[in-house]
Design a protein around this motif. Structure first.
Motif, short mmCIF file in Angstrom:
data_model
loop_
_atom_site.label_atom_id
_atom_site.label_comp_id
_atom_site.label_asym_id
_atom_site.label_seq_id
_atom_site.Cartn_x
_atom_site.Cartn_y
_atom_site.Cartn_z
N ALA A 173 0.83 -1.21 0.00
CA ALA A 173 0.00 0.00 0.00
C ALA A 173 0.86 1.26 0.00
N GLY A 174 2.16 1.09 0.19
CA GLY A 174 3.07 2.23 0.21
C GLY A 174 3.87 2.27 -1.07
N CYS A 175 5.15 2.01 -0.97
CA CYS A 175 6.05 2.11 -2.13
C CYS A 175 5.86 0.98 -3.13
N GLY A 176 5.38 -0.19 -2.68
CA GLY A 176 5.14 -1.31 -3.59
C GLY A 176 6.32 -2.23 -3.79
N THR A 177 7.44 -1.95 -3.15
CA THR A 177 8.63 -2.78 -3.31
C THR A 177 8.38 -4.22 -2.86
N CYS A 178 7.49 -4.42 -1.92
CA CYS A 178 7.23 -5.75 -1.36
C CYS A 178 6.26 -6.58 -2.18
N ARG A 179 5.66 -6.00 -3.19
CA ARG A 179 4.60 -6.67 -3.96
C ARG A 179 5.03 -8.04 -4.49
N ASP A 180 6.18 -8.13 -5.12
CA ASP A 180 6.61 -9.39 -5.71
C ASP A 180 6.87 -10.47 -4.65
N VAL A 181 7.50 -10.08 -3.56
CA VAL A 181 7.79 -11.05 -2.50
C VAL A 181 6.50 -11.53 -1.85
N ALA A 182 5.59 -10.62 -1.56
CA ALA A 182 4.31 -10.99 -0.94
C ALA A 182 3.51 -11.91 -1.87
N SER A 183 3.52 -11.62 -3.16
CA SER A 183 2.81 -12.46 -4.12
C SER A 183 3.43 -13.85 -4.19
N ALA A 184 4.74 -13.92 -4.13
CA ALA A 184 5.42 -15.22 -4.16
C ALA A 184 5.06 -16.06 -2.93
N ILE A 185 4.98 -15.43 -1.79
CA ILE A 185 4.60 -16.15 -0.57
C ILE A 185 3.17 -16.66 -0.71
N LEU A 186 2.26 -15.84 -1.20
CA LEU A 186 0.87 -16.28 -1.38
C LEU A 186 0.78 -17.46 -2.34
N ARG A 187 1.59 -17.44 -3.39
CA ARG A 187 1.57 -18.56 -4.36
C ARG A 187 1.96 -19.88 -3.71
N GLU A 188 2.79 -19.82 -2.68
CA GLU A 188 3.20 -21.04 -1.98
C GLU A 188 2.02 -21.70 -1.26
N TYR A 189 0.99 -20.94 -0.98
CA TYR A 189 -0.12 -21.42 -0.18
C TYR A 189 -1.41 -21.55 -0.97
N ARG A 190 -1.32 -21.87 -2.21
CA ARG A 190 -2.54 -22.05 -3.01
C ARG A 190 -3.37 -23.18 -2.40
N HIS A 191 -4.65 -22.94 -2.27
CA HIS A 191 -5.55 -23.93 -1.71
C HIS A 191 -6.30 -24.62 -2.84
N ASP A 192 -6.54 -25.90 -2.68
CA ASP A 192 -7.35 -26.59 -3.67
C ASP A 192 -8.82 -26.31 -3.41
N ARG A 193 -9.70 -26.87 -4.21
CA ARG A 193 -11.13 -26.56 -4.08
C ARG A 193 -11.74 -27.05 -2.79
N HIS A 194 -11.04 -27.92 -2.05
CA HIS A 194 -11.53 -28.41 -0.77
C HIS A 194 -10.93 -27.64 0.40
N GLY A 195 -10.13 -26.63 0.10
CA GLY A 195 -9.56 -25.81 1.15
C GLY A 195 -8.25 -26.32 1.71
N HIS A 196 -7.67 -27.36 1.08
CA HIS A 196 -6.40 -27.89 1.56
C HIS A 196 -5.24 -27.17 0.90
N VAL A 197 -4.20 -26.94 1.66
CA VAL A 197 -3.00 -26.34 1.11
C VAL A 197 -2.35 -27.36 0.18
N SER A 198 -1.81 -26.87 -0.93
CA SER A 198 -1.20 -27.78 -1.90
C SER A 198 -0.05 -28.55 -1.26
N PRO A 199 0.18 -29.79 -1.71
CA PRO A 199 1.23 -30.62 -1.11
C PRO A 199 2.61 -29.97 -1.18
N ARG A 200 2.83 -29.12 -2.15
CA ARG A 200 4.10 -28.45 -2.32
C ARG A 200 4.47 -27.63 -1.09
N THR A 201 3.49 -27.15 -0.37
CA THR A 201 3.78 -26.30 0.78
C THR A 201 3.81 -27.04 2.10
N ALA A 202 3.54 -28.33 2.07
CA ALA A 202 3.54 -29.09 3.31
C ALA A 202 4.92 -29.05 3.97
#
Length: 78
Positions: free
Chosen positions: A36-65
């Motif tokens: 919400a400020g300078c935006g420098t963190c946008r890419d890192v924050a997005s990368a972290i979120l991608r690690e936690y993709r949930h499947d349609r049943h709400g489970h975290v993908s096995p990659r992040t276990a």
């Protein structure tokens, strides 16, 4: 480690939000103020979120276990 310096948001806070179901940067911005400020963190924050993709049943993908290498933050220069 701080990811968003402008709003003092840590990697742990972003990971906790992702585990709780936050799936996109816009929601993370509303919840924690990330990018919400300078935006420098946008890419890192997005990368972290991608690690936690949930499947349609709400489970975290096995990659992040088992956490792989942590996302590294490199401040913008210039």
């Amino acid at each position: 480690m701080y990811v968003c310096i402008c709003n003092a948001v840590t990697e742990g806070q972003i990971r906790a939000a992702a585990r709780s179901g936050t799936t996109d940067l816009w929601s993370l911005q509303t919840e924690l103020g990330v990018a919400a400020g300078c935006g420098t963190c946008r890419d890192v924050a997005s990368a972290i979120l991608r690690e936690y993709r949930h499947d349609r049943h709400g489970h975290v993908s096995p990659r992040t276990a088992v956490h792989a290498d942590p996302v590294r933050y490199f401040p913008a220069t210039g």
